[in-house]
Each structure stands twice: as C-alpha cells, then as structure tokens.
Write an enzyme that holds these catalytic residues in place. Structure first.
Site, PDB file in Angstrom:
ATOM      1  N   ARG A 224       0.465  -8.800  -2.293  1.00 19.24           N
ATOM      2  CA  ARG A 224      -0.986  -8.882  -2.460  1.00 19.24           C
ATOM      3  C   ARG A 224      -1.450 -10.238  -1.951  1.00 19.24           C
ATOM      4  NH1 ARG A 224      -0.955  -4.143  -2.741  1.00 19.24           N
ATOM      5  NH2 ARG A 224      -1.439  -2.839  -4.526  1.00 19.24           N
ATOM      6  N   HIS A 272      -3.115  -4.493   6.163  1.00 17.34           N
ATOM      7  CA  HIS A 272      -2.567  -3.758   5.012  1.00 17.34           C
ATOM      8  C   HIS A 272      -1.954  -2.426   5.456  1.00 17.34           C
ATOM      9  CE1 HIS A 272      -2.982  -3.420   0.374  1.00 17.34           C
ATOM     10  NE2 HIS A 272      -1.959  -2.688   0.802  1.00 17.34           N
TER      11      HIS A 272
HETATM   12  C1  OXD Z   1       0.294  -0.030  -2.634  1.00 17.33           C
HETATM   13  C2  OXD Z   1      -0.275  -0.609  -1.423  1.00 17.33           C
HETATM   14  O1  OXD Z   1       0.133  -0.584  -3.732  1.00 17.33           O
HETATM   15  O2  OXD Z   1      -0.304   0.078  -0.377  1.00 17.33           O
HETATM   16  O3  OXD Z   1       0.941   1.028  -2.525  1.00 17.33           O
HETATM   17  O4  OXD Z   1      -0.713  -1.756  -1.420  1.00 17.33           O
END
Ligand code: OXD
Length: 309
Positions: A224, A272
């Site tokens: 994250r 992402h």
């Molecule tokens: C997840 C993401 O948590 O793709 O799966 O970030």
C-alpha cells in the site's frame, strides 16, 4: 435476501455470473441502488463508503474484493460482530510474486541502465550482480510474501522475510518483530514490501528505516502507498543512499498528474497492477462462504479485526 456490491473497479455482472455458477444463488444490488436496507445479507466491496455498512441490519458478512482489507477497516464505524473475509487466491498470489520478481531482476540485471545506454547507442556493460550473494528482503511473509520469498529463493537469491509474528519458510531466513527489523533491513539489497496496512505498518518505510538499508539498495512496494513516507523515499533516492524504487501503490490513487513520483528519474510507477483480481477464480471462495453462512458453518479467510489482516 441480497448481496450488496460496491466497487468502481470491478464489474458486478461478471461477479454475479461467477457467484451463481458456483452455487451462491444470490440476488445482487449494486451500490447505491441497494433497495430496502433489510434485504442486504452480504456485502462484496472495495472501498465501501464510510458508515454505509452499518446501515444494513441483517448483514451477516463483509467480503473484501481484494487480498487487503485496509479499505474496509478504514471505515471506523463498521457494524459490530459482522465478520470480514479477505480473498486468498493462487492466481492473485502468483501475479504479485511475478511483479516482485520482475522488479528485483529489473534492478539486478541493470535493465534501466541498459535502456539509457541504448538511448545513447552506447555498447556499455554494467558489472553483473552475483545472484547467490545478493539478498532480497521480503517484508510481510504471509500468503503472498511467502510465495514471493520462496520463488526468489528458487532463483538463487539469498532471501530473508520479516513479519510481526514468527514464521518458518524453507530456504528463507525468517525474522520477526521490531527488534529484528534493523538487521533485516541492513542486509536487504533489494527490499520488497508486501505488508498488510495496519496502524503498526503505516509509514514503516521512513527516513529512519530507509537509512538502515544498505547504500545502493532498491525498493519494490506492491503493498500500500501509505507504508511509505514519500518525502523520505525521495530524499533517500536524491542523496544516492537508495538507487531505485518501483512503486505500484500510492497514498492517492490514481496518482495525481502533478505528483513528483511520476517524474523522478529513479522511480518506476505502475498503476496498481501488481495483482489483478480475477472474479472467475475469486468468486468461488465468496460463493463458498455464502453457502457456509447459510449452513451455519465457519467462514473461510476471516480477518482478525484486532490485527487488521
Ligand atoms: C488487493 C489489491 O488488496 O489488489 O488485492 O490491492
């Protein structure tokens, strides 16, 4: 009774088709057209609106559309006693490991340097790193990090893993706890972050911890954005202490066009995409949990709310 669906990134009709193929036999309501609140029995969500889930008096389970659940626990007003389940999926795990391996090899084999040399039509060789003497540190060695660590070890790297609680993975040096973090960081020439985001891990990659990495280290973050203090990362890159960072996740997504991370010469930005959740493979476990709830059986992949993963 119905299943509430909320995600701006996923296709509700696809999920519904696979859920019912796997025998969930549910009616879906796509947020915000939820109908009467009493109808909602299950919620399948990515970043639910804070305060929304407590509106459903008959809610029995919350399913994350993702391996991470921080986007659910960001709602500080979740309904009490309703279990939260995450996705554990071998396809997602394999994609994430692929991303980490790509990042490590990209730096290890000097691919950015060769791209620059090519742009100058320069036949220039860079010193080859010795794989068996290079160490990768994987922060977070659960489902995904454990797979990443094993696969990097199979490529011949020395691999250490770091986690909150003790773990054991064959071929991987497993360290745990705050006391072991400086040693773990100090030997990680390539650092891969795949930690869950919790109050304990937010900002864990900051000026102090980045300074503990060896000079010339590389960072791959596919966990994250909020694990990293961006100003500290940029300072460590600009000072030459760190040599590069490959980032898939950001404090704000999509990453704003004026964010300095986009243009930094030592940073690779990807949007992402390290793991792209596939409803075909993931709907099976959500359907299984719905069937278990109906039979009054224990659920799979429940998250411990105290730990946040
Ligand atoms: C997840 C993401 O948590 O793709 O799966 O970030």
């Amino acid at each position: 009774m119905a299943l509430l669906f909320k995600s701006i990134f996923d296709k509700p009709e696809e999920w519904l088709r696979f859920l019912n193929d796997y025998g969930a036999n549910v009616e879906m309501r796509v947020w915000p057209e939820t109908g009467p609140a009493e109808d909602i029995e299950f919620a399948l969500v990515w970043r639910p609106e804070p305060g929304d889930l407590k509106r459903y008096p008959n809610l029995k389970a919350i399913f994350s559309i993702g391996a991470g659940v921080d986007h659910i626990f960001a709602d500080t007003d979740l309904p009490k006693g309703v279990p939260v389940c995450r996705i554990k999926d071998t396809d997602l795990t394999a994609q994430m490991s692929e991303y980490a391996i790509y990042g490590v090899l990209h730096y290890h084999r000097h691919m950015a340097d060769y791209a620059r040399a090519q742009s100058e039509s320069a036949w220039r060789k860079f010193p080859r790193g010795d794989t068996t003497r290079s160490r990768v540190g994987v922060m977070g060695i659960g489902e995904i990090g454990g797979d990443t660590a094993r696969k990097l070890a199979a490529l011949g790297f020395q691999v250490s893993g770091w986690s909150r609680a003790p773990k054991a993975i064959e071929g991987v040096e497993c360290l745990h706890g705050a006391a072991a973090l400086p040693r773990f960081l100090g030997q990680s020439q390539y650092l891969v972050c795949v930690l869950p985001l919790t109050p304990n891990t937010e900002g864990i990659l900051n000026a102090k911890t980045l300074a503990q990495l060896p000079r010339g280290a590389f960072v791959v973050n596919m966990a994250r954005g909020r694990h990293v203090v961006n100003e500290d990362l940029i300072a460590a890159l600009d000072s030459g202490h760190l040599a590069g960072a490959m980032l898939d996740v950001f404090h704000k997504e999509p990453l704003p066009a004026d964010d300095p991370l986009w243009k930094h010469p030592k940073i690779i930005v990807t949007p992402h995409i390290a793991g792209d959740l596939n409803p075909r493979t993931c709907a099976m476990q959500v359907a299984e949990n719905i069937k278990r709830l109906r039979r009054g059986e224990a659920l799979l992949n429940i998250v411990n709310p105290a730990e946040g993963y």
